[in-house]
Design an enzyme around this catalytic site. Structure first.
Site, PDB file in Angstrom:
ATOM      1  N   GLY A 113      -3.628  -6.357  -6.306  1.00  0.00           N
ATOM      2  CA  GLY A 113      -2.413  -5.630  -5.925  1.00  0.00           C
ATOM      3  C   GLY A 113      -1.280  -6.568  -5.567  1.00  0.00           C
ATOM      4  CG  ASP A 154      -2.290 -13.887   6.425  1.00  0.00           C
ATOM      5  OD1 ASP A 154      -3.216 -13.642   5.634  1.00  0.00           O
ATOM      6  OD2 ASP A 154      -2.413 -13.780   7.659  1.00  0.00           O
TER       7      ASP A 154
END
Length: 197
Positions: free
Chosen positions: A13, A70
């Site tokens: 994704g 992140d």
């Protein structure tokens, strides 16, 4: 001229979103897995520290500039959990469905359903780059019990956006890229890259 860039992620994704977001800027995004680079350790408590570790790891292994993200979701009633553990909230073998179920369970008796996605992006020209470009952004919403929508990934089907009157998973991908935490962060990073050029 197209510049090769290693993406320090194997999340399908994320890879797809970054390829779409960076295409107009002439970057060829290569997932680290395509180069046989294993995932970096992510032992840190903050998104920025983990992203920096991942970017340096991917650049060292490839010899190319690297981009690391992140990201995760922080529920306000849970003191920011799952946070940096978002992808592993239900355990190392957990998947999106298990992570979402755990989040819904933990919020069951909570009045405050507010949450925000966080995206920390780090770009390094080399593994020992003394001036990494660092961006961190947030995207606010509410956690809802019933999943809705088939676009997106992660917690998107449960992340309700009041201003859009839908979940992140119901947004058209192009619309999501305009307003999401990742889209915001990447636009800011592109401005920094242009300023440095």
């Amino acid at each position: 001229m197209v510049q090769k860039l290693v993406l320090a992620s194997n999340n399908a994704g994320k890879v797809r979103e970054f390829q779409e977001l960076l295409a107009p800027f002439h970057f060829q995004v290569i997932p680290q897995g395509d180069l046989g680079i294993p995932a970096a350790e992510e032992p840190h408590y903050t998104f920025i520290e983990n992203a920096l570790a991942k970017a340096r790891h991917a650049s060292a292994a490839s010899g190319l500039p690297a981009l690391a993200d992140d990201s995760g979701i922080c529920a306000h009633a849970l003191n920011g959990k799952p946070g940096v553990l978002s992808a592993r909230f239900a355990g190392e073998q957990g998947d999106d469905a298990a992570n979402n179920q755990k989040l819904i369970r933990e919020l069951k008796d909570k009045v405050d359903r507010g949450a925000h996605y966080v995206c920390a992006l780090v770009f390094v020209n080399s593994a020992d780059d003394p001036e990494p470009l660092i961006v961190q952004t947030r995207w606010y919403g509410q956690i809802i019990d019933k999943a809705s929508g088939s676009n997106g990934f992660g917690y998107d089907p449960h992340f309700f956006l009041a201003d859009q009157n839908c979940t992140a998973a119901e947004l058209d991908p192009a619309q999501k890229n305009l307003i999401s935490h990742r889209g915001q962060a990447l636009r800011e990073l592109i401005l920094q890259l242009k300023a440095r050029a």
